[in-house]
Write an enzyme that holds these catalytic residues in place. Structure first.
Site, mmCIF file in Angstrom:
data_model
loop_
_atom_site.group_PDB
_atom_site.id
_atom_site.type_symbol
_atom_site.label_atom_id
_atom_site.label_comp_id
_atom_site.label_asym_id
_atom_site.label_seq_id
_atom_site.Cartn_x
_atom_site.Cartn_y
_atom_site.Cartn_z
ATOM 1 N N PHE B 127 0.842 -1.225 0.135
ATOM 2 C CA PHE B 127 -0.077 -0.029 0.204
ATOM 3 C C PHE B 127 0.853 1.252 -0.014
ATOM 4 O O PHE B 127 1.798 1.305 0.990
ATOM 5 C CB PHE B 127 -0.696 -0.032 1.216
ATOM 6 C CG PHE B 127 -1.878 1.190 1.264
ATOM 7 C CD1 PHE B 127 -3.035 0.982 0.204
ATOM 8 C CD2 PHE B 127 -2.044 2.142 1.705
ATOM 9 C CE1 PHE B 127 -3.986 2.005 -0.155
ATOM 10 C CE2 PHE B 127 -2.575 3.277 1.578
ATOM 11 C CZ PHE B 127 -3.791 3.089 0.672
ATOM 12 N N ASP B 198 0.657 -4.377 8.643
ATOM 13 C CA ASP B 198 -0.252 -3.241 8.363
ATOM 14 C C ASP B 198 -1.560 -4.118 8.195
ATOM 15 O O ASP B 198 -1.598 -5.186 7.351
ATOM 16 C CB ASP B 198 -0.098 -2.711 7.220
ATOM 17 C CG ASP B 198 -1.159 -1.684 6.749
ATOM 18 O OD1 ASP B 198 -2.272 -1.545 7.375
ATOM 19 O OD2 ASP B 198 -1.028 -0.730 6.089
ATOM 20 N N TYR B 223 -11.435 3.154 8.991
ATOM 21 C CA TYR B 223 -12.671 3.420 8.283
ATOM 22 C C TYR B 223 -12.935 2.416 7.343
ATOM 23 O O TYR B 223 -13.698 2.653 6.302
ATOM 24 C CB TYR B 223 -12.486 4.840 7.474
ATOM 25 C CG TYR B 223 -11.217 4.913 6.925
ATOM 26 C CD1 TYR B 223 -11.039 4.532 5.552
ATOM 27 C CD2 TYR B 223 -10.060 5.766 7.448
ATOM 28 C CE1 TYR B 223 -9.932 4.869 4.811
ATOM 29 C CE2 TYR B 223 -8.750 5.955 6.685
ATOM 30 C CZ TYR B 223 -9.128 5.458 5.367
ATOM 31 O OH TYR B 223 -7.531 5.705 4.511
ATOM 32 N N LYS B 224 -12.336 1.419 7.276
ATOM 33 C CA LYS B 224 -12.579 0.269 6.206
ATOM 34 C C LYS B 224 -13.634 -0.904 6.766
ATOM 35 O O LYS B 224 -14.941 -0.228 6.761
ATOM 36 C CB LYS B 224 -11.293 -0.370 5.577
ATOM 37 C CG LYS B 224 -10.412 0.567 5.019
ATOM 38 C CD LYS B 224 -9.047 -0.013 4.562
ATOM 39 C CE LYS B 224 -8.162 0.840 4.124
ATOM 40 N NZ LYS B 224 -8.602 1.510 2.884
ATOM 41 N N ARG B 372 -11.877 -3.526 -8.144
ATOM 42 C CA ARG B 372 -11.805 -4.204 -6.732
ATOM 43 C C ARG B 372 -13.404 -4.158 -6.596
ATOM 44 O O ARG B 372 -14.139 -3.340 -6.346
ATOM 45 C CB ARG B 372 -11.150 -3.166 -5.773
ATOM 46 C CG ARG B 372 -9.845 -3.199 -6.083
ATOM 47 C CD ARG B 372 -9.101 -2.762 -4.752
ATOM 48 N NE ARG B 372 -9.647 -1.595 -4.327
ATOM 49 C CZ ARG B 372 -9.119 -1.038 -3.246
ATOM 50 N NH1 ARG B 372 -8.124 -1.300 -2.572
ATOM 51 N NH2 ARG B 372 -9.660 0.158 -2.663
#
Lengths: 413, 413
Positions: B127, B198, B223-224, B372
């Site tokens: 990421f 992560d 926030y995911k 995605r």
């Protein structure tokens, strides 16, 4: 001097051209809130805005709101509005992270601009997080820079060819004392150093003219006089002339030139955007915008006039009504040396403040003996000062401060 | 294999023991949301909680809420609940700052624990913010540590006596590929290195057992899959055994042993609290707590089962319905190698995703050719997968993707 009466204060409120602003804020009924220098109050419009951001932008817009609700530009958009409050230009201010994190980013980047110099100058008793962050930087760089604190009246003389950065808080958090930003910045530049001002207790309370004073860097707090809400994001200022050369270590994706290209190599964005790190705290930044907008609609010279007058009256009242009870004044009596607060001292300060708070008059206490009273001119009334000092006089006269429940200490006061 | 029908998916939803969770979330009417891996949806309870924090805790409680509403303990309180989701103990996780800032704090502190070693190991295509932050650290430490990226199948072999820290993302943000956390951690420890995971695309989506794998450090996103809201604070994990020795450079006042003593010298707090920096973003952390609470009430093994089944069905459906249109599959067909998302590839991926979004079916696109689709098992239905793939088939069959308005690029997709 004539003896002051409550009627004098009522009349001052009647004549106050800022009085209309009070209605833009929610204030708990029956309270006098003199702690806006620590946590500002809730703008009525922020209630509606919170619903909009949560229910509509997040709930309905979801990921699309990065574009459709312009979340992506929050740091710069709110930054531009803050710029107008501190004498900066659009593009010189961004909203991001916390005040502490912003200080680290700027101080770490600044010391790289003057290689060969090793001393960061500050004062003892500066707002603690500023000193802590600078100590962290010192340790982290294995002592290649050292923090050096000298008393405020020695700051000018202490700057020398080894000074890389001067970090000071414009309005002192405890005493409210005000630095001469222009004179200190000028002297720093004469010796080739850079200057970083912490505006946490200034922004929205006293006039600030960063570019007029030729300031290099600044940071500030969103949740005090800007009324951005508890833990609101902080802001940072980088003078346009430094932006292209400044490289900050917290090089997260929101500071990338093209974050959504998702490339492996960091390339800093142009301008102030390179000072961003992670994803913007959308809700916090959106509510901060509400507070900033109200502040931007007020005339700063009226704010300063009212603030100074309040300070003067509070000191005068305290002199008249509290002189027999052992209070001292930690703030300067010279208005030019004073921010938007007055600090009294008393060896029983903690208990006295607790007694005041239980009467719904809210200032705060700072160890060892400081009672702080902040005057946020947009919502504090003159008559609140009278009522506060009257309450203190009663608390002292009847020994109310000496009750057991006021002598306990809690984690946060 | 039998041809799948919509009825099969309807029946799966009827039998789904997690189906009841969907009602705890606000979802825009008529939408299929397959982007919870990027920004999670709004819990209904978060609407009420936002009103409570803004109107009551801030508006009425004001500064007193640091104690009365327990704001002061938010980082640890919410951290403890997250700990339960990732196989950590209470006291090992705190909520603070952003994922990027947390990575900086941990990586900067970790490299000081193994003096003499200089290599941080990661993979290309990790990421981006993780690589950017590590590059910033590298520059900032004048090259005393170097970031080295090697392909994922070479990671184990690349670890050596010079490796100080291995930084990997457990579930890959683009492909959804899953690392073997235990094997990589074990090998790192064999060569004397430390490991930082992560968990941004793992927490709340796949089982994570940090302590079972003997992990040193971890970070993650609020926030995911945790549904904490846009730009919610991140979290960090420090194994108890490292806490006393860990010194992080962002030594702000919230990480101080006694922040309200307002002393000049930094003294790190005991335990995980020393990893905090500035004032807690109260609103963000409070809404994150709501999302975490929902997640904590669900059975992770059921979540993983549903997620895997969804991935399998989506891949199967795509094979049956989209094979003639030139799609590829970027995700592994092996469930053990897959997080809670499936990524397809198509050279017209951007336009196809835009066409889907205009039908209110929301996934996202990542350059150069990735579509995605994230499956958040608490609110995505099986039938949503059917409807999504049907819509894609229609979009391809009728050339809908090739309209001019779908070929524009915008800043965030």
């Amino acid at each position: 001097m004539d003896t002051l009466t409550r009627d004098v204060f009522v009349e001052l409120d009647r004549q106050d051209s800022l009085a209309g602003f009070r209605n833009q804020f929610e204030l708990p009924a029956g309270h006098i809130y003199l702690n806006g220098n620590s946590l500002g109050v809730l703008p009525k419009a922020a209630k509606a805005r919170a619903r909009e951001v949560v229910d509509q932008e997040w709930g309905q817009g979801l990921i699309r709101s990065w574009n459709s609700a312009d979340w992506i530009n929050l740091p710069r958009r709110v930054g531009d509005r803050i710029a107008g409050l501190i004498g900066a230009e659009a593009g010189e201010v961004a909203v991001a992270d916390s005040t502490s994190v912003n200080l680290f980013k700027l101080a770490a980047a600044a010391v790289k601009l003057r290689p060969g110099r090793s001393r960061i100058l500050s004062e003892p008793g500066n707002f603690p997080t500023d000193l802590y962050i600078l100590q962290g930087l010192e340790t982290f760089l294995d002592g290649k820079v050292q923090l050096n604190t000298v008393d405020r009246d020695e700051i000018l003389a202490a700057m020398d060819e080894d000074t890389v950065l001067v970090v000071l808080t414009h309005v002192h958090y405890k005493s409210g004392a005000l630095f001469d930003m222009a004179a200190i910045t000028r002297r720093a530049h004469e010796v080739g150093a850079l200057v970083l001002w912490d505006l946490s207790h200034s922004t929205g309370a006293v006039p600030v003219a960063l570019n007029e004073a030729n300031v290099d860097f600044a940071i500030g707090c969103g949740y005090k006089y800007l009324n951005g809400g508890p833990g609101a994001p902080g802001f940072l200022f980088v003078a346009e002339r430094h932006q292209a050369e400044l490289q900050q270590p917290l090089s997260g994706w929101f500071g990338h030139a093209n974050p959504f290209a998702m490339r492996d190599d960091y390339e800093p964005a142009e301008g102030i955007k390179r000072m961003l790190c992670g994803t913007t705290p959308v809700l916090g930044a959106s509510l901060l915008e509400v507070g900033v907008d109200i502040m931007a609609s007020a005339d700063m010279s009226l704010i300063r006039d009212k603030s100074l007058r309040m300070g003067e009256l509070f000191i005068e009242l305290a002199g008249q009504r509290l002189s027999e009870y052992g209070f001292g004044i930690a703030s300067s009596k010279d208005p030019a040396q004073r921010g938007s607060q007055v600090s009294l001292t008393h060896e029983q300060g903690y208990s006295i403040m607790q007694a005041l708070i239980s009467r719904h008059i809210i200032g705060d206490f700072r160890a060892p003996d400081i009672l702080r009273f902040g005057f946020a001119p947009l919502y504090v009334r003159y008559v609140d000062l009278w009522d506060c000092v009257e309450a203190m006089a009663e608390i002292m006269a009847n020994g109310e401060w000496d009750r057991a429940e006021y002598r306990k200490r809690t984690a946060v006061t």
